[in-house]
Design a protein around this motif. Structure first.
Motif, PDB file in Angstrom:
ATOM      1  N   ARG A  24       0.834  -1.212   0.000  1.00 32.21           N
ATOM      2  CA  ARG A  24       0.000   0.000   0.000  1.00 32.21           C
ATOM      3  C   ARG A  24       0.865   1.257   0.000  1.00 32.21           C
ATOM      4  O   ARG A  24       0.537   2.242  -0.663  1.00 32.21           O
ATOM      5  N   ALA A  25       1.980   1.225   0.740  1.00 29.86           N
ATOM      6  CA  ALA A  25       2.876   2.383   0.785  1.00 29.86           C
ATOM      7  C   ALA A  25       3.510   2.639  -0.582  1.00 29.86           C
ATOM      8  O   ALA A  25       3.555   3.786  -1.054  1.00 29.86           O
ATOM      9  N   VAL A  26       3.993   1.590  -1.227  1.00 25.61           N
ATOM     10  CA  VAL A  26       4.606   1.740  -2.558  1.00 25.61           C
ATOM     11  C   VAL A  26       3.560   2.245  -3.553  1.00 25.61           C
ATOM     12  O   VAL A  26       3.834   3.168  -4.334  1.00 25.61           O
ATOM     13  N   VAL A  29       2.939   5.975  -2.953  1.00 25.16           N
ATOM     14  CA  VAL A  29       4.028   6.827  -3.454  1.00 25.16           C
ATOM     15  C   VAL A  29       3.942   6.961  -4.970  1.00 25.16           C
ATOM     16  O   VAL A  29       4.017   8.070  -5.517  1.00 25.16           O
ATOM     17  N   LEU A  30       3.752   5.839  -5.653  1.00 30.37           N
ATOM     18  CA  LEU A  30       3.684   5.874  -7.115  1.00 30.37           C
ATOM     19  C   LEU A  30       2.474   6.671  -7.603  1.00 30.37           C
ATOM     20  O   LEU A  30       2.575   7.451  -8.555  1.00 30.37           O
ATOM     21  N   GLU A  34       2.533  10.089  -9.833  1.00 32.40           N
ATOM     22  CA  GLU A  34       1.758  10.132 -11.080  1.00 32.40           C
ATOM     23  C   GLU A  34       0.776  11.302 -11.091  1.00 32.40           C
ATOM     24  O   GLU A  34       0.673  12.027 -12.091  1.00 32.40           O
ATOM     25  N   ASP A  35       0.063  11.519  -9.981  1.00 30.40           N
ATOM     26  CA  ASP A  35      -0.896  12.628  -9.905  1.00 30.40           C
ATOM     27  C   ASP A  35      -0.204  13.977 -10.044  1.00 30.40           C
ATOM     28  O   ASP A  35      -0.694  14.872 -10.731  1.00 30.40           O
ATOM     29  N   ALA A  36       0.947  14.130  -9.385  1.00 31.21           N
ATOM     30  CA  ALA A  36       1.683  15.392  -9.464  1.00 31.21           C
ATOM     31  C   ALA A  36       2.143  15.662 -10.892  1.00 31.21           C
ATOM     32  O   ALA A  36       2.012  16.781 -11.395  1.00 31.21           O
ATOM     33  N   LEU A  37       2.666  14.639 -11.567  1.00 40.43           N
ATOM     34  CA  LEU A  37       3.130  14.820 -12.940  1.00 40.43           C
ATOM     35  C   LEU A  37       1.960  15.109 -13.878  1.00 40.43           C
ATOM     36  O   LEU A  37       2.085  15.907 -14.810  1.00 40.43           O
ATOM     37  N   PHE A  48      17.887  12.152  -3.860  1.00 41.51           N
ATOM     38  CA  PHE A  48      17.523  11.039  -4.738  1.00 41.51           C
ATOM     39  C   PHE A  48      17.347  11.506  -6.168  1.00 41.51           C
ATOM     40  O   PHE A  48      17.983  10.999  -7.075  1.00 41.51           O
ATOM     41  N   GLY A  49      16.467  12.500  -6.373  1.00 38.17           N
ATOM     42  CA  GLY A  49      16.273  12.996  -7.721  1.00 38.17           C
ATOM     43  C   GLY A  49      14.979  13.756  -7.882  1.00 38.17           C
ATOM     44  O   GLY A  49      14.270  14.030  -6.918  1.00 38.17           O
ATOM     45  N   LYS A  50      14.675  14.069  -9.126  1.00 29.62           N
ATOM     46  CA  LYS A  50      13.517  14.893  -9.451  1.00 29.62           C
ATOM     47  C   LYS A  50      12.758  14.269 -10.612  1.00 29.62           C
ATOM     48  O   LYS A  50      13.339  13.964 -11.655  1.00 29.62           O
ATOM     49  N   PHE A  51      11.460  14.081 -10.409  1.00 28.44           N
ATOM     50  CA  PHE A  51      10.558  13.657 -11.469  1.00 28.44           C
ATOM     51  C   PHE A  51       9.907  14.917 -12.025  1.00 28.44           C
ATOM     52  O   PHE A  51       9.444  15.764 -11.256  1.00 28.44           O
ATOM     53  N   HIS A  52       9.856  15.054 -13.340  1.00 23.94           N
ATOM     54  CA  HIS A  52       9.236  16.232 -13.940  1.00 23.94           C
ATOM     55  C   HIS A  52       8.670  15.872 -15.305  1.00 23.94           C
ATOM     56  O   HIS A  52       8.914  14.787 -15.841  1.00 23.94           O
TER      57      HIS A  52
END
Length: 93
Positions: A24-26, A29-30, A34-37, A48-52
């Protein structure tokens, strides 16, 4: 290659969670990334990094079967840029 189920197993072990809670945690997070993108927002995880989201312009391509030139439409694509911590870990430092 690490599959999603293997990722869930490792998260469960490292966080002392049940596999169900880790799953459920994974998933949460995913889904959050996805919603933010989808909204066009960036997701930055320090060290760690940046998703954009990146805009890819229209371009000409070639159909590999026929050799015919085709127009490829503009699109929005997800991208990931590794942070300094992740880069150092991969380099072995």
């Amino acid at each position: 290659q690490v599959t999603k189920s293997e990722l869930v197993d490792q998260v469960a072990d490292r966080a002392a969670l049940t596999k169900q809670d880790a799953g459920r945690a994974v998933d949460a997070v995913l889904a959050t990334v996805e919603d933010a993108l989808r909204r066009g927002s960036d997701v930055t995880v320090a060290g760690f990094g940046k998703f954009h989201v990146s805009d890819r312009g229209a371009r000409m391509g070639v159909n590999p079967r026929t050799g015919e030139r085709i127009q490829i439409a503009a699109s929005r694509v997800p991208r990931f840029t590794a942070g300094s911590g992740l880069k150092s870990a991969v380099k072995g430092r």
